[in-house]
Enzyme design. Structure first.
Site, PDB file in Angstrom:
ATOM      1  N   ARG A 142     -49.727   4.120  57.173  1.00  0.00           N
ATOM      2  CA  ARG A 142     -48.758   4.528  58.241  1.00  0.00           C
ATOM      3  C   ARG A 142     -47.720   4.888  58.080  1.00  0.00           C
ATOM      4  NH1 ARG A 142     -49.523   0.755  63.047  1.00  0.00           N
ATOM      5  NH2 ARG A 142     -48.532   2.473  64.191  1.00  0.00           N
ATOM      6  N   TYR A 144     -43.730   6.028  60.286  1.00  0.00           N
ATOM      7  CA  TYR A 144     -43.212   6.542  61.647  1.00  0.00           C
ATOM      8  C   TYR A 144     -43.297   8.141  61.621  1.00  0.00           C
ATOM      9  CZ  TYR A 144     -41.873   1.476  62.208  1.00  0.00           C
ATOM     10  OH  TYR A 144     -42.119   0.000  62.309  1.00  0.00           O
ATOM     11  N   ASP A 175     -47.120 -11.577  70.035  1.00  0.00           N
ATOM     12  CA  ASP A 175     -47.647 -10.339  69.167  1.00  0.00           C
ATOM     13  C   ASP A 175     -48.460 -10.683  67.754  1.00  0.00           C
ATOM     14  OD1 ASP A 175     -45.586 -10.531  67.370  1.00  0.00           O
ATOM     15  OD2 ASP A 175     -45.381  -8.325  67.332  1.00  0.00           O
ATOM     16  N   ASP A 180     -39.493  -9.835  64.708  1.00  0.00           N
ATOM     17  CA  ASP A 180     -38.662  -8.552  63.847  1.00  0.00           C
ATOM     18  C   ASP A 180     -37.214  -8.692  64.256  1.00  0.00           C
ATOM     19  OD1 ASP A 180     -41.182  -7.642  63.248  1.00  0.00           O
ATOM     20  OD2 ASP A 180     -41.199  -6.718  65.349  1.00  0.00           O
ATOM     21  N   ASP A 212     -42.857  -8.253  71.853  1.00  0.00           N
ATOM     22  CA  ASP A 212     -42.548  -8.077  70.401  1.00  0.00           C
ATOM     23  C   ASP A 212     -41.031  -8.065  70.075  1.00  0.00           C
ATOM     24  OD1 ASP A 212     -42.428  -7.187  67.745  1.00  0.00           O
ATOM     25  OD2 ASP A 212     -43.531  -5.150  67.916  1.00  0.00           O
TER      26      ASP A 212
END
Length: 302
Positions: A142, A144, A175, A180, A212
């Site tokens: 993956r 962005y 989540d 983060d 999140d």
């Protein structure tokens, strides 16, 4: 066979006493009191249990904070992993073994995605020793759709509990990941680098119904670190940054045909005190996870 190479020391210079204090932040006293002694019966070291009249549990944290990072496999392949090792070469978990709290409102932050890169790197919470790897979807790596403009990663020893509905953020459930961090300093960091940061704001992102958190922080070695101590300072010294962070995380899934992410708390960032509250709550959730008060599911506690 996967290639392996040692990348060198991850950056952290906490003292042994600070590492002990940081190992399990479970104090019921006021958040981060300024004059706490370096040893408290609520905190446990890597090697021994400190005496306490209260019931305690064993949770691991690096007593010697210097660690190395070691690559296995090649970057941008399915096999690529960045492991953390202690001074003896033993693998340790960046999520479970790196201390969270360093005292005086300073925390360890582990870089997963360096500034101005697009590979979606993350701690593999379901693998032993939780190495950093590139996220995979439908068998493919993956990325962005565009570079992230800040250093991005996690706060160790935190966990967003998927069984907890946050009444302050539309009843959204956690989540199932560490918290983060968006680090706004000027330097481009490296995968696995450990920085001392101070939180200055928080954004309550809601991603497909899951909460999140994004803690906005600045590294202590940034030239502007002494000037930025709360949310108003961010706007003064990094004008437009909080809006840019919110918009980036709101919109990054749109090119893939998904709806924009939403934000709680009135779609506005919260201040430093609220960010510290989030860190305290998610650290307690992590502590409940590692002492198995909450089912871990597929999460690795090693």
């Amino acid at each position: 066979m996967a290639a392996a190479r040692v990348l060198g020391n991850a950056t952290t210079t906490t003292t042994a006493a600070a590492a002990v204090t940081a190992s399990c932040f479970l104090s019921k006293a006021s958040l981060f009191p300024k004059h706490r002694l370096p040893y408290d019966s609520n905190f446990l070291s890597f090697s021994r249990r400190l005496p306490s009249s209260r019931k305690s549990f064993s949770c691991r944290a690096l007593y010697i904070p210097e660690v190395k990072i070691k690559e296995e496999g090649l970057p941008e392949t399915l096999d690529y992993r960045v492991f953390f090792t202690d001074q003896s070469g033993k693998k340790v978990s960046p999520w479970h073994d790196i201390p969270l709290h360093l005292g005086d409102g300073v925390f360890n932050f582990i870089v997963e995605i360096p500034k101005e890169t697009s590979a979606k790197m993350e701690v593999a919470t379901d693998e032993s020793f939780t190495p950093i790897k590139q996220d995979i979807k439908k068998g493919k790596l993956r990325y962005y759709p565009y570079n992230i403009n800040w250093n991005y990663g996690l706060l160790p020893q935190t966990w967003e509990d998927p069984s907890f509905a946050n009444s302050e953020v539309e009843g959204a459930f956690g989540d199932n990941d560490p918290v983060d961090v968006v680090e706004i300093g000027e330097s481009d960091r490296k995968i696995g680098e450990i920085l001392k940061v101070k939180p200055v704001a928080a954004l309550a992102m809601i991603d497909e119904g899951e909460l999140d958190w994004k803690i906005v922080a600045i590294s202590l070695d940034d030239p502007k670190a002494s000037l930025v101590n709360d949310i108003d300072d961010v706007e003064k010294h990094f004008p437009g940054t909080l809006t840019a962070i919110r918009d980036w995380f709101r919109d990054y899934k749109i090119p893939d045909g998904k709806p924009a992410n939403k934000f709680g708390l009135g779609n506005m960032p919260a201040n430093k005190d609220y960010a510290l509250k989030v860190i305290e709550e998610t650290n307690k959730s992590w502590a409940n996870l590692v002492k198995r008060s909450i089912p871990s599911g597929e999460l690795s506690l090693v």
